[in-house]
Scaffold this active site. Structure first.
Site, mmCIF file in Angstrom:
data_model
loop_
_atom_site.group_PDB
_atom_site.id
_atom_site.type_symbol
_atom_site.label_atom_id
_atom_site.label_comp_id
_atom_site.label_asym_id
_atom_site.label_seq_id
_atom_site.Cartn_x
_atom_site.Cartn_y
_atom_site.Cartn_z
ATOM 1 N N ASP A 256 0.990 -1.064 0.078
ATOM 2 C CA ASP A 256 -0.014 0.058 -0.034
ATOM 3 C C ASP A 256 0.881 1.039 -0.136
ATOM 4 O OD1 ASP A 256 -2.477 -1.133 -0.196
ATOM 5 O OD2 ASP A 256 -2.886 -0.976 2.096
ATOM 6 N N LYS B 249 -1.491 0.659 -8.306
ATOM 7 C CA LYS B 249 -1.220 0.488 -9.762
ATOM 8 C C LYS B 249 -1.856 -0.959 -10.478
ATOM 9 C CE LYS B 249 2.634 4.152 -9.648
ATOM 10 N NZ LYS B 249 4.079 4.447 -9.974
#
Length: 412
Positions: A202, A224
């Site tokens: 994260d 992403k």
């Protein structure tokens, strides 16, 4: 009997169910007894007195305590003896009895007269590190302890890595990385990171730790991951499952604690449904650690007897909100709000509308525990302006209550 000029022979004693006699209930016994208890030994303590900690072990049934001085015959049927009384004559007599009955014996007062020495010992994930000096004339306990500590620390933080010569099974570790400072991750979390093949991280996890990973480790930024037709969380779950099914050691590195607004249970449930084993490693929540790092206790005697942690990602007037802001406004303790920077204006309005004083002190701590940490103080009535004026950005922890004024005044 004089000791031969040879180094000690290292060996691990398996003492489960076997009789161990400890003479003396003082500080030496207090330090050595826990390891003997953990080894499953049948312990007889002989001593007229004991420290409170040793007495507590006896009261808990972890050992048998006979409140008297040593007597000849006490070492009968013993496998191992620890002699640690303050009576030198009794120690010598007991040592002679141990020699006569071939009982391995440690003496706290005279190591050269003993038949066994206690190594400096430490443990890390199934490995016991025991260090003994091979120099009979230079048995410095500080040096052996320092060597032990260096090895154990290396195993714990991953800087000393030995390959596991066993077949790996698919699995995932949900690791709480703490509030941001890489030194605040747990020992177990850091060790699992060092052994990972894949790390899905994260943005709020301790990013500095990623630079320490070996080159072969695949690091995936959870923000992403291509989501496609999936929701973000579903895509992360699928990535965890996919890599685990490839037989890789996967670490899901999360900020704070996996179960404090970290959606850790959702990930664990998805893994369980896919038949993937999962280990959960708790982390230090930013809800208590960040205020602490900024000099604010969430509780303080005579000021606050409770603290409440609330997610502020949904505004009070949003129909999705599950927070009872009316009840929170009536509490006298500390209110800690996570993920609430962009909603703090509406949150403050709701608390004031439900009776919270507008001059209630408040602090915003941005990037807590990191080098970029900064603190902005305000009140419920002024916090919206303070966020705009000082350009406070997430991540930030918001603390509301009188505890904000307990510590030293914040520096600019």
């Amino acid at each position: 009997m004089a000791m031969a000029e040879n180094p000690a022979y290292p060996v691990g004693l398996r003492l489960t169910g076997r009789r161990v006699v400890v003479l003396g209930g003082g500080q030496v016994a207090q330090r050595r007894l826990p390891a003997l208890v953990n080894a499953g030994a049948d312990i007889l303590l002989v001593s007229p007195s004991a420290t409170p900690s040793v007495e507590a072990m006896a009261d808990a049934g972890e050992l048998t305590w006979e409140r008297r001085r040593y007597e000849s015959g006490d070492l009968h049927d013993a496998w191992y003896a620890l002699i640690a009384t303050s009576d030198a004559a009794a120690n010598t007599q007991a040592s002679a009895e141990a020699e006569a009955h071939r009982v391995w014996c440690v003496r706290s007062d005279d190591a050269e007269a003993a038949t066994a020495w206690t190594p400096a010992t430490g443990r890390s994930e199934g490995v016991t590190v025991a260090v003994l000096s091979s120099d009979l004339h230079d048995r410095d306990p500080r040096r052996t302890a320092a060597i032990r500590d260096a090895v154990v620390e290396g195993l714990r933080d991953g800087s000393l890595v030995a390959p596991h010569l066993r077949v790996r099974t698919p699995g995932v570790a949900l690791v709480g990385g703490g509030p941001g400072d890489p030194d605040l991750i747990t020992v177990r979390g850091r060790r699992l990171l060092a052994a990972a093949d894949v790390v899905i991280a994260d943005r709020l996890g301790p990013r500095d730790l990623l630079d320490e990973l070996p080159p072969h480790v695949e690091v995936i930024d959870a923000a992403k991951i291509p989501y496609g037709r999936f929701m973000a969380q579903e895509a992360i779950n699928n990535a965890l499952i996919e890599h685990a099914k490839q037989g890789k050691a996967v670490v899901r590195l999360k900020g704070g604690d996996p179960y404090v607004y970290g959606r850790g249970m959702e990930e664990l449930q998805a893994l369980a449904d896919a038949g993937i084993t999962c280990t959960v490693v708790p982390g230090i929540s930013s809800s208590i650690s960040v205020p602490s790092a900024a000099g604010i206790p969430v509780t303080h005697r005579g000021v606050a007897h409770e603290f409440t942690v609330v997610s502020g990602h949904v505004a009070p007037d949003d129909e999705r909100s599950l927070v009872d802001w009316r009840s929170l406004a009536k509490l006298r303790g500390t209110l800690v709000i996570l993920m609430g920077v962009d909603k703090i204006g509406k949150i403050a309005e709701a608390l004031i509308a439900h009776g919270k004083a507008a001059d209630t002190p408040l602090a915003l701590i941005q990037e807590g525990t990191t080098a970029a940490q900064r603190r902005v103080d305000a009140t419920l009535g002024t916090v919206a302006d303070a966020v705009r004026t000082h350009e406070v950005k997430p991540p930030a922890v918001i603390v509301i209550g009188e505890v904000v004024k307990v510590g030293p005044a914040p520096t600019a």
